[in-house]
Motif scaffolding. Structure first.
Motif, PDB file in Angstrom:
ATOM      1  N   GLY A  81       2.147 -12.881 -29.732  1.00 36.20           N
ATOM      2  CA  GLY A  81       3.195 -11.928 -30.047  1.00 36.20           C
ATOM      3  C   GLY A  81       3.294 -10.834 -29.003  1.00 36.20           C
ATOM      4  N   ALA A  82       4.361 -10.039 -29.138  1.00 35.03           N
ATOM      5  CA  ALA A  82       4.587  -8.955 -28.196  1.00 35.03           C
ATOM      6  C   ALA A  82       3.491  -7.910 -28.295  1.00 35.03           C
ATOM      7  CB  ALA A  82       5.944  -8.320 -28.484  1.00 35.03           C
ATOM      8  N   VAL A  83       3.056  -7.427 -27.143  1.00 34.84           N
ATOM      9  CA  VAL A  83       1.990  -6.432 -27.098  1.00 34.84           C
ATOM     10  C   VAL A  83       2.417  -5.262 -26.219  1.00 34.84           C
ATOM     11  CG1 VAL A  83      -0.393  -5.942 -26.455  1.00 34.84           C
ATOM     12  CG2 VAL A  83       0.190  -8.168 -27.435  1.00 34.84           C
ATOM     13  N   VAL A  84       2.160  -4.077 -26.709  1.00 39.92           N
ATOM     14  CA  VAL A  84       2.408  -2.857 -25.944  1.00 39.92           C
ATOM     15  C   VAL A  84       1.088  -2.123 -25.793  1.00 39.92           C
ATOM     16  CG1 VAL A  84       3.493  -0.586 -25.981  1.00 39.92           C
ATOM     17  CG2 VAL A  84       4.820  -2.611 -26.602  1.00 39.92           C
ATOM     18  N   SER A  85       0.742  -1.825 -24.558  1.00 41.38           N
ATOM     19  CA  SER A  85      -0.497  -1.112 -24.271  1.00 41.38           C
ATOM     20  C   SER A  85      -0.182   0.339 -23.972  1.00 41.38           C
ATOM     21  CB  SER A  85      -1.188  -1.758 -23.066  1.00 41.38           C
ATOM     22  OG  SER A  85      -2.312  -1.010 -22.671  1.00 41.38           O
ATOM     23  N   GLN A  86      -0.845   1.227 -24.661  1.00 41.47           N
ATOM     24  CA  GLN A  86      -0.635   2.660 -24.443  1.00 41.47           C
ATOM     25  C   GLN A  86      -1.958   3.274 -24.000  1.00 41.47           C
ATOM     26  OE1 GLN A  86       1.396   4.645 -27.654  1.00 41.47           O
ATOM     27  NE2 GLN A  86       0.965   6.685 -26.842  1.00 41.47           N
ATOM     28  N   HIS A  87      -1.844   4.097 -22.953  1.00 40.85           N
ATOM     29  CA  HIS A  87      -3.056   4.649 -22.351  1.00 40.85           C
ATOM     30  C   HIS A  87      -2.830   6.070 -21.875  1.00 40.85           C
ATOM     31  CE1 HIS A  87      -6.888   4.287 -20.238  1.00 40.85           C
ATOM     32  NE2 HIS A  87      -6.333   4.933 -19.244  1.00 40.85           N
ATOM     33  N   PRO A  88      -3.734   7.015 -22.081  1.00 38.25           N
ATOM     34  CA  PRO A  88      -5.017   6.820 -22.743  1.00 38.25           C
ATOM     35  C   PRO A  88      -4.871   6.865 -24.263  1.00 38.25           C
ATOM     36  CG  PRO A  88      -4.804   9.094 -22.072  1.00 38.25           C
ATOM     37  CD  PRO A  88      -3.567   8.388 -21.587  1.00 38.25           C
ATOM     38  N   SER A  89      -5.907   6.505 -24.969  1.00 44.35           N
ATOM     39  CA  SER A  89      -5.871   6.562 -26.429  1.00 44.35           C
ATOM     40  C   SER A  89      -6.142   7.979 -26.918  1.00 44.35           C
ATOM     41  CB  SER A  89      -6.888   5.593 -27.030  1.00 44.35           C
ATOM     42  OG  SER A  89      -8.177   5.865 -26.522  1.00 44.35           O
ATOM     43  N   TRP A  90      -6.847   8.751 -26.115  1.00 46.74           N
ATOM     44  CA  TRP A  90      -7.017  10.159 -26.444  1.00 46.74           C
ATOM     45  C   TRP A  90      -7.240  10.930 -25.153  1.00 46.74           C
ATOM     46  CZ3 TRP A  90     -11.533  12.532 -25.002  1.00 46.74           C
ATOM     47  CH2 TRP A  90     -12.623  11.695 -24.746  1.00 46.74           C
ATOM     48  N   VAL A  91      -6.856  12.177 -25.163  1.00 47.34           N
ATOM     49  CA  VAL A  91      -7.027  13.023 -23.983  1.00 47.34           C
ATOM     50  C   VAL A  91      -7.139  14.475 -24.429  1.00 47.34           C
ATOM     51  CG1 VAL A  91      -4.525  13.130 -23.616  1.00 47.34           C
ATOM     52  CG2 VAL A  91      -6.068  13.653 -21.725  1.00 47.34           C
ATOM     53  N   ILE A  92      -8.031  15.175 -23.759  1.00 44.87           N
ATOM     54  CA  ILE A  92      -8.188  16.614 -23.963  1.00 44.87           C
ATOM     55  C   ILE A  92      -7.863  17.295 -22.643  1.00 44.87           C
ATOM     56  CG2 ILE A  92      -9.761  18.489 -24.577  1.00 44.87           C
ATOM     57  CD1 ILE A  92     -11.428  16.426 -26.130  1.00 44.87           C
ATOM     58  N   CYS A  93      -6.989  18.258 -22.682  1.00 42.84           N
ATOM     59  CA  CYS A  93      -6.637  18.936 -21.443  1.00 42.84           C
ATOM     60  C   CYS A  93      -6.605  20.444 -21.661  1.00 42.84           C
ATOM     61  CB  CYS A  93      -5.288  18.450 -20.918  1.00 42.84           C
ATOM     62  SG  CYS A  93      -3.872  19.004 -21.876  1.00 42.84           S
ATOM     63  N   LYS A  94      -6.668  21.157 -20.578  1.00 40.23           N
ATOM     64  CA  LYS A  94      -6.627  22.618 -20.642  1.00 40.23           C
ATOM     65  C   LYS A  94      -5.189  23.103 -20.699  1.00 40.23           C
ATOM     66  CE  LYS A  94     -11.004  23.628 -18.350  1.00 40.23           C
ATOM     67  NZ  LYS A  94     -11.663  24.355 -17.227  1.00 40.23           N
ATOM     68  N   SER A  95      -5.005  24.196 -21.366  1.00 40.23           N
ATOM     69  CA  SER A  95      -3.688  24.797 -21.481  1.00 40.23           C
ATOM     70  C   SER A  95      -3.124  25.082 -20.096  1.00 40.23           C
ATOM     71  CB  SER A  95      -3.799  26.095 -22.289  1.00 40.23           C
ATOM     72  OG  SER A  95      -2.529  26.613 -22.584  1.00 40.23           O
ATOM     73  N   GLY A  96      -1.872  24.713 -19.883  1.00 42.54           N
ATOM     74  CA  GLY A  96      -1.238  24.945 -18.593  1.00 42.54           C
ATOM     75  C   GLY A  96      -1.229  23.754 -17.670  1.00 42.54           C
ATOM     76  N   THR A  97      -2.009  22.757 -17.986  1.00 41.33           N
ATOM     77  CA  THR A  97      -2.048  21.554 -17.152  1.00 41.33           C
ATOM     78  C   THR A  97      -1.052  20.522 -17.687  1.00 41.33           C
ATOM     79  OG1 THR A  97      -3.841  20.539 -18.437  1.00 41.33           O
ATOM     80  CG2 THR A  97      -4.460  21.944 -16.573  1.00 41.33           C
ATOM     81  N   SER A  98      -0.851  19.463 -16.898  1.00 39.39           N
ATOM     82  CA  SER A  98       0.070  18.392 -17.299  1.00 39.39           C
ATOM     83  C   SER A  98      -0.707  17.131 -17.623  1.00 39.39           C
ATOM     84  CB  SER A  98       1.068  18.113 -16.177  1.00 39.39           C
ATOM     85  OG  SER A  98       1.895  19.232 -15.957  1.00 39.39           O
TER      86      SER A  98
END
Lengths: 116, 112
Positions: free
Chosen positions: A1-18
């Motif tokens: 079946g159709a598969v969609v991969s999404q990455h990353p599964s989790w991320v922590i970033c600092k305020s102000g970053t992209s």
């Protein structure tokens, strides 16, 4: 079946970053991709719809300059959260559709973004 | 405009009970699709069923069954003999030509 991969599964970033989130259709060509946002214990809210090679169509109230969406190929769409702030912390989930709207939707597994 | 309403925010039952999740929708489209998804605590969406607006036949898949009634704009979902593994948030969704819109979701808890 159709598969969609999404990455990353989790991320922590600092305020102000992209932060960039990728969504790939692995075994089909996605003419249309959708980005949703889900706050805790709430529903999925559509942020934008993107067609390959075109500018994304944003839902009312979604800041285009803050949530940059690129759909440069038929298998890849990216969502960049620019200058992230704690209020952007959420669960982001993408969906891909192979053709017209009679096709089904395949969802990625989601990305949990935490901005500190 | 499209709208999906799931009036039941939370449901809690004891294992083996039957449970029905309600879904009412609004659309001006004559052709549309209705969906049910399951979202376990891990977050991913699990597709359960898709039904187009011209097919009002009820469907049964194992312990799951769906009742589509166009006259009342409802697409209800019943789990028979519920199990603890059925605990999750369930979303009803409606797709017109442009996009897929979700209901608010029903958090289902099955207690042992």
């Amino acid at each position: 079946g159709a598969v969609v991969s999404q990455h990353p599964s989790w991320v922590i970033c600092k305020s102000g970053t992209s932060v960039k989130i990728e969504c790939r259709s692995l075994d089909f060509q996605a003419t249309t991709m959708f980005w949703y946002r889900q706050f805790p214990k709430q529903s999925l809210m559509l942020m934008a719809t993107s067609n390959e090679g075109s500018k994304a169509t944003y839902e009312q109230g979604v800041e285009k300059d803050k949530f940059l969406i690129n759909h440069a190929s038929l298998t890849l769409s990216t969502l960049t959260v620019t200058s992230a702030h704690p209020e952007d912390s959420s669960f982001y989930i993408c969906s891909a559709r192979e053709g017209g709207w009679s096709y089904g939707y395949t969802f990625g597994s989601g990305t949990r973004l935490t901005v500190v | 405009a499209q709208k999906v309403t799931q009036a039941q925010t939370e449901i809690s039952v004891v294992e083996k009970e039957d449970v029905t999740l309600d879904c009412v929708y609004e659309t001006r489209d004559t052709t549309y699709y209705l969906f049910w998804y399951k979202q376990p605590p891990s977050g991913e969406l699990v597709f359960l069923i898709r039904r187009n607006s011209f097919d009002e036949q009820n469907e049964i898949s194992g312990r799951y069954s769906w009742n589509f009634q166009k006259s009342t704009s409802s697409f209800n979902f019943t789990i028979t003999a519920s199990q603890v593994v059925d605990s999750a948030v369930y979303f009803c969704a409606l797709s017109g030509a442009q996009k897929l819109v979700f209901g608010q979701g029903t958090r289902l808890t099955i207690n042992p």
